[in-house]
Design a protein around this motif. Structure first.
Motif, PDB file in Angstrom:
ATOM      1  N   LYS A 161      -7.789   1.442  -0.477  1.00  0.00           N
ATOM      2  CA  LYS A 161      -7.818   1.499  -1.933  1.00  0.00           C
ATOM      3  C   LYS A 161      -6.914   2.624  -2.423  1.00  0.00           C
ATOM      4  O   LYS A 161      -6.235   3.274  -1.627  1.00  0.00           O
ATOM      5  N   GLY A 162      -6.913   2.844  -3.725  1.00  0.00           N
ATOM      6  CA  GLY A 162      -6.076   3.894  -4.285  1.00  0.00           C
ATOM      7  C   GLY A 162      -4.603   3.523  -4.180  1.00  0.00           C
ATOM      8  O   GLY A 162      -4.227   2.360  -4.352  1.00  0.00           O
ATOM      9  N   VAL A 163      -3.769   4.496  -3.850  1.00  0.00           N
ATOM     10  CA  VAL A 163      -2.330   4.234  -3.754  1.00  0.00           C
ATOM     11  C   VAL A 163      -1.997   3.299  -2.599  1.00  0.00           C
ATOM     12  O   VAL A 163      -0.911   2.717  -2.556  1.00  0.00           O
ATOM     13  N   TRP A 164      -2.933   3.153  -1.649  1.00  0.00           N
ATOM     14  CA  TRP A 164      -2.707   2.275  -0.503  1.00  0.00           C
ATOM     15  C   TRP A 164      -3.251   0.871  -0.748  1.00  0.00           C
ATOM     16  O   TRP A 164      -3.163   0.019   0.133  1.00  0.00           O
ATOM     17  N   GLY A 165      -3.821   0.645  -1.910  1.00  0.00           N
ATOM     18  CA  GLY A 165      -4.433  -0.641  -2.214  1.00  0.00           C
ATOM     19  C   GLY A 165      -3.442  -1.668  -2.713  1.00  0.00           C
ATOM     20  O   GLY A 165      -2.236  -1.621  -2.424  1.00  0.00           O
ATOM     21  N   LEU A 166      -3.962  -2.592  -3.510  1.00  0.00           N
ATOM     22  CA  LEU A 166      -3.161  -3.703  -4.017  1.00  0.00           C
ATOM     23  C   LEU A 166      -1.964  -3.193  -4.801  1.00  0.00           C
ATOM     24  O   LEU A 166      -2.090  -2.361  -5.692  1.00  0.00           O
TER      25      LEU A 166
ATOM     26  N   PRO B  24      -7.442   5.714  12.446  1.00  0.00           N
ATOM     27  CA  PRO B  24      -6.917   5.432  11.092  1.00  0.00           C
ATOM     28  C   PRO B  24      -6.813   3.931  10.853  1.00  0.00           C
ATOM     29  O   PRO B  24      -6.350   3.181  11.709  1.00  0.00           O
ATOM     30  N   GLN B  25      -7.253   3.485   9.693  1.00  0.00           N
ATOM     31  CA  GLN B  25      -7.224   2.070   9.359  1.00  0.00           C
ATOM     32  C   GLN B  25      -6.066   1.776   8.417  1.00  0.00           C
ATOM     33  O   GLN B  25      -5.626   2.632   7.652  1.00  0.00           O
TER      34      GLN B  25
ATOM     35  N   TRP C 147      -2.745  10.580   2.239  1.00  0.00           N
ATOM     36  CA  TRP C 147      -3.137   9.656   3.309  1.00  0.00           C
ATOM     37  C   TRP C 147      -4.576   9.164   3.167  1.00  0.00           C
ATOM     38  O   TRP C 147      -4.994   8.272   3.906  1.00  0.00           O
ATOM     39  N   HIS C 148      -5.328   9.714   2.230  1.00  0.00           N
ATOM     40  CA  HIS C 148      -6.716   9.284   2.024  1.00  0.00           C
ATOM     41  C   HIS C 148      -6.742   7.787   1.708  1.00  0.00           C
ATOM     42  O   HIS C 148      -6.193   7.340   0.708  1.00  0.00           O
ATOM     43  N   GLY C 149      -7.387   7.010   2.571  1.00  0.00           N
ATOM     44  CA  GLY C 149      -7.290   5.551   2.489  1.00  0.00           C
ATOM     45  C   GLY C 149      -8.168   4.893   1.457  1.00  0.00           C
ATOM     46  O   GLY C 149      -7.908   3.766   1.046  1.00  0.00           O
ATOM     47  N   TYR C 150      -9.235   5.565   0.997  1.00  0.00           N
ATOM     48  CA  TYR C 150     -10.179   4.918   0.087  1.00  0.00           C
ATOM     49  C   TYR C 150     -10.203   5.662  -1.241  1.00  0.00           C
ATOM     50  O   TYR C 150     -11.164   6.340  -1.576  1.00  0.00           O
TER      51      TYR C 150
ATOM     52  N   ILE D 193       1.172   0.764   6.481  1.00  0.00           N
ATOM     53  CA  ILE D 193       1.724   1.175   7.766  1.00  0.00           C
ATOM     54  C   ILE D 193       2.293   2.577   7.696  1.00  0.00           C
ATOM     55  O   ILE D 193       2.310   3.317   8.697  1.00  0.00           O
ATOM     56  N   TYR D 194       2.726   2.989   6.501  1.00  0.00           N
ATOM     57  CA  TYR D 194       3.298   4.329   6.352  1.00  0.00           C
ATOM     58  C   TYR D 194       2.220   5.412   6.328  1.00  0.00           C
ATOM     59  O   TYR D 194       2.543   6.604   6.339  1.00  0.00           O
ATOM     60  N   ARG D 195       0.973   4.987   6.301  1.00  0.00           N
ATOM     61  CA  ARG D 195      -0.122   5.969   6.316  1.00  0.00           C
ATOM     62  C   ARG D 195      -0.153   6.739   7.634  1.00  0.00           C
ATOM     63  O   ARG D 195      -0.531   7.915   7.661  1.00  0.00           O
ATOM     64  N   LEU D 196       0.260   6.115   8.720  1.00  0.00           N
ATOM     65  CA  LEU D 196       0.197   6.748  10.034  1.00  0.00           C
ATOM     66  C   LEU D 196       1.160   7.936  10.163  1.00  0.00           C
ATOM     67  O   LEU D 196       0.741   9.024  10.561  1.00  0.00           O
TER      68      LEU D 196
END
Length: 208
Positions: free
Chosen positions: A133-138, A127-128, A186-189, A144-147
């Protein structure tokens, strides 16, 4: 429409679900984007063929070949087919993935490039938490909470294989929709943006 006719015993219900899907603005905006629409379309056909484990497996493998996130549906579906066609389901998945992997070899420039493409197709990487992008982006959520969210998602995915113990079409629809909704967290992109991944299954759950 076919799911409404064959599995719900109500053609009008199927037409209603399909019409509402087509009326939503998201559908009009994203229909041309394969990565948004195709995986969900394959999952719908997978539900349609749920009484035929081999074909459900083939469609599941194709969906995983397009984008690997449907792989997290496998614990649920394997538990459903545990005593009613598990080997046919697994055979369908493996056959489909082999065909997709062979097709991938035709568009790869080298062995190394093929390995990278195959790794990307199956999502085999750690996991990166950078460049998301998306909700995990700017100005989004702290990466860090993605893990822990990813860990909770995996627990849910396998937990639905255990509970409820007795599964039917309603269970498959609602739990499959829940897993695909949870993927968005959790989808990172593009996390939170791929509504089509769960929209058809959610509509079928509601209309059922």
């Amino acid at each position: 429409v076919l799911i409404g006719y064959w599995h719900f015993g109500n053609l009008t219900t199927g037409i209603g679900a399909a019409t509402l899907y087509l009326m939503l603005p998201y559908t009009a905006m994203m229909t041309g984007r394969v990565i948004h629409v195709l995986p969900a379309a394959l999952l719908v056909w997978m539900v349609l063929c749920y009484r035929q484990p081999l074909w459900s497996g083939v469609l599941a493998g194709m969906a995983i070949g397009v984008v690997y996130y449907p792989i997290f549906l496998l614990p649920l579906w394997i538990s459903f087919y545990w005593q009613r066609g598990l080997m046919r389901f697994l055979t369908g998945i493996l056959s489909s993935l082999v065909v997709v992997a062979l097709a991938l070899a035709l568009v790869s420039d080298s062995v190394a490039n093929y390995g990278e493409n195959l790794q990307t197709m199956l999502g085999i990487w750690l996991p990166q938490i950078e460049g998301l992008k998306g909700v995990w982006g700017l100005n989004g959520w702290d990466p860090i909470y993605r893990l822990p969210i990813l860990a909770a998602f995996v627990a849910i995915s396998f937990g639905l294989a255990i509970w409820p113990a007795q599964k039917n079409l309603g269970t498959l629809l609602s739990c499959s929709a829940a897993v695909m909704v949870a993927t968005q967290f959790w989808h990172g992109y593009g996390g939170g943006l791929y509504v089509a991944w769960y929209l058809p299954l959610t509509l079928l759950t509601i209309f059922r």
